[in-house]
Write an enzyme that holds these catalytic residues in place. Structure first.
Site, PDB file in Angstrom:
ATOM      1  N   GLU A 161      -8.207   1.296   2.229  1.00 51.02           N
ATOM      2  CA  GLU A 161      -9.015   0.079   2.312  1.00 51.02           C
ATOM      3  C   GLU A 161     -10.458   0.353   1.903  1.00 51.02           C
ATOM      4  OE1 GLU A 161      -8.159  -2.612   5.843  1.00 51.02           O
ATOM      5  OE2 GLU A 161      -7.170  -0.779   6.478  1.00 51.02           O
ATOM      6  N   SER A 204       0.822  -1.215   0.000  1.00 48.41           N
ATOM      7  CA  SER A 204       0.000   0.000   0.000  1.00 48.41           C
ATOM      8  C   SER A 204       0.854   1.263   0.000  1.00 48.41           C
ATOM      9  CB  SER A 204      -0.927   0.009   1.218  1.00 48.41           C
ATOM     10  OG  SER A 204      -0.148  -0.045   2.402  1.00 48.41           O
ATOM     11  N   HIS A 205       2.090   1.164   0.459  1.00 53.12           N
ATOM     12  CA  HIS A 205       2.969   2.331   0.468  1.00 53.12           C
ATOM     13  C   HIS A 205       4.144   2.208  -0.504  1.00 53.12           C
ATOM     14  CE1 HIS A 205       0.744   3.051   4.214  1.00 53.12           C
ATOM     15  NE2 HIS A 205       0.949   4.320   3.928  1.00 53.12           N
TER      16      HIS A 205
END
Lengths: 336, 336
Positions: free
Chosen positions: A184, A43-44
């Site tokens: 999310e 996600s990063h």
């Protein structure tokens, strides 16, 4: 494609420099994006690159910023990030912060006018590798509703903590003040499924499990109810009021179409355990972790990341072909 | 009975001194018990007196302890509480802590070998009244299960935060790392009702809503799942490993029948906002609170306590007759 961390970071830096970052600043931001990819923190990792580039293109962030560092008190380091990325501010403040903590036993690095779009653990882990305890908090644009409110004021305000251990790499955790990350909820909307109860409210301030209702004028909720709200409030005070940074509700990114970052602040606390607990500290943290394992705790934070990191350092970082091609395109595309 | 705060504190001090505390130490502990009663924080008021007295009688705590204060680094104050109550250690460290924060811009008071049986906000609020930001954490004997574990290791580990405001008394919150306090579960057992899901586990590590199963070899759960666990872990590290205090799982109170306190540690962080944010700080905190109110947040922490305090200072503290008689008896009973 299988890449080394250095090769991946090099490509990322090239892409960032292509879109207006100075070479030096691009290398600093690229390092944390590559580290996230290395550790399997998708996600990063590369997923964030379109956001970095869109934000640079929007003019909301200054990719060439040169931070200004001051030390107004023996234990306080102040950094004006000059509307640049937080990683650039950290690099500028590192030496002064280390000098302050070695001299005073404890120090704070207070960063204002900064953009944090990366994972937070890279800001604390390197200090713990040098034997220090490190705690950092960042505020973000308004995203959560607290204490019975109807509209969002506080940000998702993440926090990261790291401390050295005697027998293993530092113990590190990193968590947002919202129950679920904004990303999310975006994913749930894209995939067409509901989110659990307690994740968010709609625009009228009513509980909902519809991700679109949360995203379209609604808000997220804090983790742990009013207690998570207390943490989020404290973070807003430390990261913004104490540093001179903007509060989440003062963010103006909406005026810059494409901008995905928050202009906010960051507070980083460093403590030298040698000045209080002495040499015993790291061994005691190890004993605490051993007691948790013996009691059956099997989901300790940071462990999965550590395993993925070891594998990546041994075997290289696996980048899917499509993602690799997208990254290559970012290094070449016109920047108009 | 209606008593002034001073009169109530005087009686409490008399009762504590009757059971083995030095006069000076009794006054320091009595002040926080009376303040809790004044603020309507009943769970930490007179209700705690039997626990204080049983613990003193057990020999587990030293009511006459004289703490030793050192300042090993410009920003670090270390306090050996000598197995006494934390309030005595705070009084001993206060001057050194204030000197350190004024000189260094930030300071930590690290307390070990101490017993904290009171509310936590009295440890931070007075500093915020002097314009400082204060954050404190205390560890306790093992009470919660974290990260998928089967047995308790970490304590209920409370945390309190206070910061000054421009237009009102300090903003203060105080919360445990467990979803519910141990005292609430005790009350549920006494009253014969179940507790909500998520509050605790039974002795086999299975979720239960039966308070007796939680209390008889079971455990509490943290607030906010793995994120609250991260907070509780950090508190154990800061309050115990960093100070030289005992971890919760090293507590030996069970060897002293009647003992109700934990011998543990405490970490107190003080920050002088004048050295970073300058004069703007308190006004910005007020602006943040105003934004929260405007967004509909009506349940801000500390507000109900503040209202009850104002009423008690105006009209006196109402002590039910039975509680008053019990307190009088404590001042007179044989101490065998």
């Amino acid at each position: 494609m299988i890449l080394t961390e250095a090769a991946l970071a090099g490509l990322i830096a090239e892409a960032l420099a292509r879109h207006g970052m100075s070479a030096r600043n691009a290398v600093l931001v690229a390092a944390v994006v590559a580290a996230a990819e290395r550790d399997g923190a998708a996600s990063h990792g590369l997923l964030r690159m379109p956001g970095y580039i869109a934000t640079l293109k929007s003019g909301w962030v200054d990719g060439t910023a040169e931070p200004v560092v001051e030390r107004p008190a023996p234990a306080i380091v102040m950094v004006d990030a000059r509307n640049g990325f937080a990683q650039v501010a950290h690099a500028a403040a590192r030496e002064a912060g280390l000098a302050a903590v070695r001299e005073a036993g404890m120090a704070a690095i207070c960063i204002r006018d900064s953009h944090h779009f990366a994972a937070l653990w890279p800001d604390v882990e390197p200090f713990a590798e040098q034997g220090l305890v490190a705690l950092t908090v960042v505020n973000t644009r308004s995203r959560i509703v607290v204490w019975g409110g109807k509209r969002k004021v506080l940000g998702t305000n993440p926090m990261a903590f790291a401390c050295p251990r005697a027998d293993a790499p530092p113990f590190v955790w990193d968590q947002a003040s919202s129950l679920r990350a904004q990303g999310e909820v975006l994913l749930a909307r894209t995939e067409g499924h509901r989110v659990p109860e307690g994740v968010g409210l709609d625009a009228a301030g009513k509980p909902t499990t519809d991700p679109a209702a949360i995203l379209d004028g609604g808000a997220l909720l804090p983790f742990g109810g009013h207690k998570g709200a207390g943490i989020a409030f404290m973070i807003e005070v430390l990261a913004a009021a104490l540093t001179g940074g903007r509060f989440g509700f003062q963010d103006e990114s909406a005026k810059f179409p494409g901008a995905q970052t928050s202009n906010a602040g960051q507070f980083l606390l460093l403590i030298d355990p040698a000045r209080s607990a002495g040499d015993a500290f790291a061994g005691r943290v190890s004993a605490l972790v051993a007691a948790l394992r013996e009691a059956g705790s099997e989901r300790l934070p940071g462990e999965a990341r550590q395993r993925r990191r070891e594998q990546a350092l041994r075997d290289g970082i696996v980048v899917p072909d499509a993602a690799y091609q997208r990254l290559l395109a970012m290094t070449q595309e016109a920047t108009g």
